[in-house]
Design an enzyme around this catalytic site. Sequence first.
Site, PDB file in Angstrom:
ATOM      1  N   ALA A   1      -0.736 -47.224  42.235  1.00 44.98           N
ATOM      2  CA  ALA A   1      -0.390 -46.872  43.548  1.00 44.98           C
ATOM      3  C   ALA A   1      -1.108 -45.452  43.692  1.00 44.98           C
ATOM      4  CB  ALA A   1       0.865 -47.283  43.993  1.00 44.98           C
TER       5      ALA A   1
ATOM      6  N   GLY B   1       0.701 -50.037  39.639  1.00 37.46           N
ATOM      7  CA  GLY B   1       0.216 -51.086  40.636  1.00 37.46           C
ATOM      8  C   GLY B   1      -1.161 -51.784  40.307  1.00 37.46           C
TER       9      GLY B   1
ATOM     10  N   GLU C   1      -0.125 -54.556  38.030  1.00 37.56           N
ATOM     11  CA  GLU C   1       0.589 -55.331  38.743  1.00 37.56           C
ATOM     12  C   GLU C   1      -0.412 -56.267  39.381  1.00 37.56           C
ATOM     13  OE1 GLU C   1       3.199 -52.194  40.389  1.00 37.56           O
ATOM     14  OE2 GLU C   1       4.869 -53.184  39.754  1.00 37.56           O
TER      15      GLU C   1
ATOM     16  N   GLU D   1       5.541 -45.742  35.648  1.00 41.51           N
ATOM     17  CA  GLU D   1       6.431 -45.515  36.696  1.00 41.51           C
ATOM     18  C   GLU D   1       7.535 -44.584  36.303  1.00 41.51           C
ATOM     19  OE1 GLU D   1       4.959 -48.374  36.517  1.00 41.51           O
ATOM     20  OE2 GLU D   1       3.892 -48.920  38.576  1.00 41.51           O
TER      21      GLU D   1
HETATM   22  N1  COA Z   1      -3.040 -41.706  42.406  1.00 42.36           N
HETATM   23  C1  COA Z   1      -3.820 -40.876  43.049  1.00 42.36           C
HETATM   24  N2  COA Z   1      -4.707 -40.335  42.558  1.00 42.36           N
HETATM   25  C2  COA Z   1      -5.152 -40.594  41.344  1.00 42.36           C
HETATM   26  C3  COA Z   1      -4.124 -41.641  40.737  1.00 42.36           C
HETATM   27  C4  COA Z   1      -3.263 -42.203  41.300  1.00 42.36           C
HETATM   28  N3  COA Z   1      -2.450 -43.144  40.657  1.00 42.36           N
HETATM   29  N4  COA Z   1      -4.767 -41.875  39.320  1.00 42.36           N
HETATM   30  C5  COA Z   1      -5.894 -40.791  39.227  1.00 42.36           C
HETATM   31  N5  COA Z   1      -5.927 -40.240  40.422  1.00 42.36           N
HETATM   32  C6  COA Z   1      -7.079 -39.073  40.732  1.00 42.36           C
HETATM   33  C7  COA Z   1      -6.700 -37.817  40.061  1.00 42.36           C
HETATM   34  O1  COA Z   1      -5.685 -37.219  40.942  1.00 42.36           O
HETATM   35  C8  COA Z   1      -8.058 -37.238  40.079  1.00 42.36           C
HETATM   36  O2  COA Z   1      -8.287 -36.863  41.412  1.00 42.36           O
HETATM   37  P1  COA Z   1      -9.060 -35.420  41.675  1.00 42.36           P
HETATM   38  O3  COA Z   1     -10.199 -35.480  40.892  1.00 42.36           O
HETATM   39  O4  COA Z   1      -9.179 -35.359  43.316  1.00 42.36           O
HETATM   40  O5  COA Z   1      -7.930 -34.316  41.015  1.00 42.36           O
HETATM   41  C9  COA Z   1      -8.840 -38.387  39.813  1.00 42.36           C
HETATM   42  O6  COA Z   1      -8.148 -39.465  40.460  1.00 42.36           O
HETATM   43  C10 COA Z   1      -9.411 -38.637  38.342  1.00 42.36           C
HETATM   44  O7  COA Z   1      -8.162 -38.836  37.553  1.00 42.36           O
HETATM   45  P2  COA Z   1      -8.012 -37.556  36.368  1.00 42.36           P
HETATM   46  O8  COA Z   1      -6.408 -37.481  36.215  1.00 42.36           O
HETATM   47  O9  COA Z   1      -8.637 -36.406  36.524  1.00 42.36           O
HETATM   48  O10 COA Z   1      -8.448 -38.506  35.153  1.00 42.36           O
HETATM   49  P3  COA Z   1      -8.145 -38.182  33.760  1.00 42.36           P
HETATM   50  O11 COA Z   1      -9.388 -39.186  33.052  1.00 42.36           O
HETATM   51  O12 COA Z   1      -8.043 -37.156  33.083  1.00 42.36           O
HETATM   52  O13 COA Z   1      -6.871 -38.939  33.400  1.00 42.36           O
HETATM   53  C11 COA Z   1      -5.141 -41.094  33.883  1.00 42.36           C
HETATM   54  C12 COA Z   1      -6.782 -40.349  33.641  1.00 42.36           C
HETATM   55  C13 COA Z   1      -5.200 -42.528  34.338  1.00 42.36           C
HETATM   56  C14 COA Z   1      -4.390 -41.029  32.739  1.00 42.36           C
HETATM   57  C15 COA Z   1      -4.545 -40.204  35.022  1.00 42.36           C
HETATM   58  O14 COA Z   1      -5.420 -39.981  36.188  1.00 42.36           O
HETATM   59  C16 COA Z   1      -3.271 -40.720  35.555  1.00 42.36           C
HETATM   60  O15 COA Z   1      -2.358 -40.460  34.699  1.00 42.36           O
HETATM   61  N6  COA Z   1      -3.129 -41.132  36.769  1.00 42.36           N
HETATM   62  C17 COA Z   1      -1.815 -41.854  37.085  1.00 42.36           C
HETATM   63  C18 COA Z   1      -1.628 -42.802  36.414  1.00 42.36           C
HETATM   64  C19 COA Z   1      -0.232 -43.496  36.936  1.00 42.36           C
HETATM   65  O16 COA Z   1       0.900 -42.782  36.908  1.00 42.36           O
HETATM   66  N7  COA Z   1      -0.194 -44.696  37.903  1.00 42.36           N
HETATM   67  C20 COA Z   1       0.945 -45.319  38.450  1.00 42.36           C
HETATM   68  C21 COA Z   1       1.379 -44.629  39.616  1.00 42.36           C
HETATM   69  S1  COA Z   1       2.977 -45.448  40.444  1.00 42.36           S
END
Ligand code: COA
Length: 270
Positions: free
Chosen positions: A76, A121, A124, A144
């Site tokens: 999400a 999500g 999910e 989460e």
């Molecule tokens: N919601 C909003 N934006 C997200 C996102 C999410 N769940 N997951 C990734 N993004 C965005 C990042 O903020 C970034 O945006 P920006 O370039 O404007 O800053 C872009 O996607 C790329 O992500 P980034 O974190 O730079 O990539 P990475 O390869 O370094 O890391 C992840 C990848 C998946 C490990 C990391 O993005 C992450 O931990 N995301 C959240 C995952 C999460 O907790 N999901 C559950 C949410 S309830």
Amino acid sequence: MVAGQPAFAPAALQNVQLVREGHLAIVSVNRPSKLNALDDQTIAELDATFAALDADAAVGAVVLTGAGEKAFVAGADIGVLSKQGVLDGKQNALRGQALTLRIENLGKPVVAAINGFALGGGLELALACDVRFAAKTAKLGLPEVSLGIIPGYGGTQRLPRLCGTGAALQLILTGDPVTADEALRIGLVNGVCEPAELLAHCKTVALRMVSRGPQALALAKQAVRRGAHMPLADALQLESDLFGIVSSTAEFKEGMTAFLEKRKPSWLRA
Ligand code: COA
């Protein structure tokens, strides 16, 4: 509709791409710059897309994947989540759950092609699909609790039902993702593919399903989905009811006749 072409005008769908290839629909969550994170618009577009596919008799099966190289869906949208309070938090969960229920109850098979991060999500969504295949490089998890929240789009309920309480609680309580191979070991995915071969493999599996009787597919899926929530005796009653219904269809006659005439069945599709 032209095979291989987007099915809706781009103006109608911004964060979801829908491509039709014969009786197959390929739905891609299309926000690669945000790793396909689910904001309200993306959820609404996915919901509308799956509703349209359910109603379209020419669609035999759906493959769900993520646009870009890195992610299926990275969860999400955390920007949206960070602003929510009690009421809109609950509404957010209900919207996500409604989408997963729509996918789970779709009257045709849905295959998840997990091409990268499937987190929160995203996992999910994949859990609501009927079968799941992951690229070797994919990471799957419910992070989460590391954000101080809990899974809200069905993860706390579907993951233990699919993989057992022990495996589910490990993912949910550590928040740590698993590799595709580990996901295969715990029964979270049906198979693991080389990244370049994932989509083709998922299409092959989906087409195999499309080659079967469409009403039989819908009723078999209904028996499994509805029966999973019932005591065994009630679920067996449901199965026998549906078995009776399917025995009244033209499709049943065609399937039986084709076997006896040693030919391939010809199913009625729009
Ligand atoms: N919601 C909003 N934006 C997200 C996102 C999410 N769940 N997951 C990734 N993004 C965005 C990042 O903020 C970034 O945006 P920006 O370039 O404007 O800053 C872009 O996607 C790329 O992500 P980034 O974190 O730079 O990539 P990475 O390869 O370094 O890391 C992840 C990848 C998946 C490990 C990391 O993005 C992450 O931990 N995301 C959240 C995952 C999460 O907790 N999901 C559950 C949410 S309830």
